[in-house]
Design an enzyme around this catalytic site. Sequence first.
Site, PDB file in Angstrom:
ATOM      1  CB  THR A 196     -10.468  -2.072 -45.084  1.00 26.76           C
ATOM      2  OG1 THR A 196     -10.796  -1.880 -46.461  1.00 26.76           O
ATOM      3  CG2 THR A 196      -9.944  -3.495 -44.895  1.00 26.76           C
ATOM      4  CG  MET A 232     -16.774   2.834 -53.996  1.00 22.99           C
ATOM      5  SD  MET A 232     -18.365   2.830 -53.144  1.00 22.99           S
ATOM      6  CE  MET A 232     -19.158   4.219 -53.902  1.00 22.99           C
ATOM      7  N   GLY A 285     -23.212  -2.873 -46.831  1.00 19.42           N
ATOM      8  CA  GLY A 285     -22.755  -3.862 -45.862  1.00 19.42           C
ATOM      9  C   GLY A 285     -22.989  -3.450 -44.425  1.00 19.42           C
ATOM     10  CG  ASP A 344     -15.428  10.694 -46.280  1.00 16.89           C
ATOM     11  OD1 ASP A 344     -15.300  11.851 -46.697  1.00 16.89           O
ATOM     12  OD2 ASP A 344     -14.548   9.819 -46.377  1.00 16.89           O
ATOM     13  N   GLY A 368     -15.189   6.388 -43.959  1.00 18.22           N
ATOM     14  CA  GLY A 368     -15.610   5.010 -43.989  1.00 18.22           C
ATOM     15  C   GLY A 368     -14.415   4.106 -44.199  1.00 18.22           C
ATOM     16  N   GLY A 369     -14.505   2.868 -43.707  1.00 19.63           N
ATOM     17  CA  GLY A 369     -13.417   1.921 -43.893  1.00 19.63           C
ATOM     18  C   GLY A 369     -12.152   2.339 -43.184  1.00 19.63           C
ATOM     19  CG  ASP A 370      -7.394   1.762 -42.902  1.00 13.39           C
ATOM     20  OD1 ASP A 370      -7.165   1.331 -41.763  1.00 13.39           O
ATOM     21  OD2 ASP A 370      -6.568   2.424 -43.563  1.00 13.39           O
ATOM     22  CB  VAL A 393      -0.954   0.009   1.207  1.00 15.67           C
ATOM     23  CG1 VAL A 393      -1.718   1.333   1.280  1.00 15.67           C
ATOM     24  CG2 VAL A 393      -1.933  -1.153   1.115  1.00 15.67           C
ATOM     25  N   PRO A 452     -17.058  -0.138 -41.833  1.00 11.53           N
ATOM     26  CG  PRO A 452     -18.018  -2.248 -41.636  1.00 11.53           C
ATOM     27  CD  PRO A 452     -16.918  -1.390 -41.078  1.00 11.53           C
ATOM     28  CE  LYS A 482     -13.576  13.653 -52.160  1.00 16.15           C
ATOM     29  NZ  LYS A 482     -12.200  13.206 -52.423  1.00 16.15           N
TER      30      LYS A 482
END
Length: 416
Positions: A280, A326, A355, A197, A250-252, A26, A174, A219
């Site tokens: 990813t 995509m 997904g 995004d 999104g993703g990595d 202690v 995802p 985008k």
Amino acid sequence: MAIADLFPTSLRLLGRPALVVGGGPVAARRAKALLDAGARVTLVAPVLSSAARELTDLLVWEPRDYRGTDMEDTWFAVAASEDPGIDSRVADDAEAQRVWCVNHSHADDSAAWTPAVATVEDVKVAVNAGGDPLRAVAIRNAIKASLETGELPLGRYRRGIGQRGRVALVGGGPGAEDLITVRGRRLLAEADVVVADRLGPRGLLEGLGEDVKVIEVGKTPGHHPVPQTEINAILVREAQKGNRVVRLKGGDPYVLGRGGEEAIACRENGVDVEVVPGVTSAVSVPAAAGIPVTHRGLAKAFTMVSGHEDLENVPAGSDHTVVLLMGVGTLNRSIPTLQAAGRGPDCPVAIIENGFAKNQRVTIGTLGTITAQAQAGRVRNPAVVVVGDVVRVSPLAPAALATARYGTRETFIPLS
């Protein structure tokens, strides 16, 4: 002592003398905490435990029994000798010298209590639980976990003058809110500005504080309302204002996410930047349909490529998985190329739209049929296209496709 009688505060002990009486575990923990706070610690004990002995290079050890003169010129004291009589004497001497003292043998009579402490980034949480240290630790751990995962807010409400900003490129995975990393979630909870995004865990934006500035830069295929050069400029500009900026993707960030360009822009302008990897979609979205990108006996490797890129150099054969991100809009161009590269019209293909979202949809066919299927079903991005024998493993694959022998002696039975 009742918990209501406590006056919570924090002590700045940097460079100030502190006394610890005792050499057990202690006492070692308390001495370590005082050293971490920058105090000049004197440890008084005739014998030290192994934990206390590890600290002897960092403090002054007096290998003897406690003396009343040890309390002189001390700002803070800890009585942790494991002998109630000695601890009471230390506490009494501290009282006489008007020194705050934690008495570990008599918590109810102690002038000060030591809380269970957790530090997350620049936030320190201290918990007292009515003299029950194990209860305090359990509550402390729960609060710490909630801060680290972003369930509790870490955003600033008062900013220091000249405070240095920073940028975090966070991979949101995802799209499912619970597939972002713990670190990414925490940085999002700390953010002053979020540059978002179109894809990724959009639902997490709804939980941000009203004072958090959200800048939309999403985008869509063929439509980039905010050019990448302007996104880079936004990150730099907001960080230079002293903001903690999260670029939520999104993703990595480094997998077809332009994260490398954003990191370079930050560094070239003297802005601190860190990259938080994400799950990813090239791997996770096929998994949502029960498709592994590699599988023993079917595929030892895979190639991930944007559907807009040239596929001439992708390795041939259906035992090498191809993942197109995509790629729905370019099926008319990519499918003939893949079919001609040693795969043939019977090579399995799967398209997974949205997904992990509630409206996820999976279309499975072959290189010879998938274009017509996609047109008939009005398949749309965001989607991931998987080409190769691994599609046979999916529980969603038609029975005829799943049980076909394709280059191996194994028979694959559908899971549903």
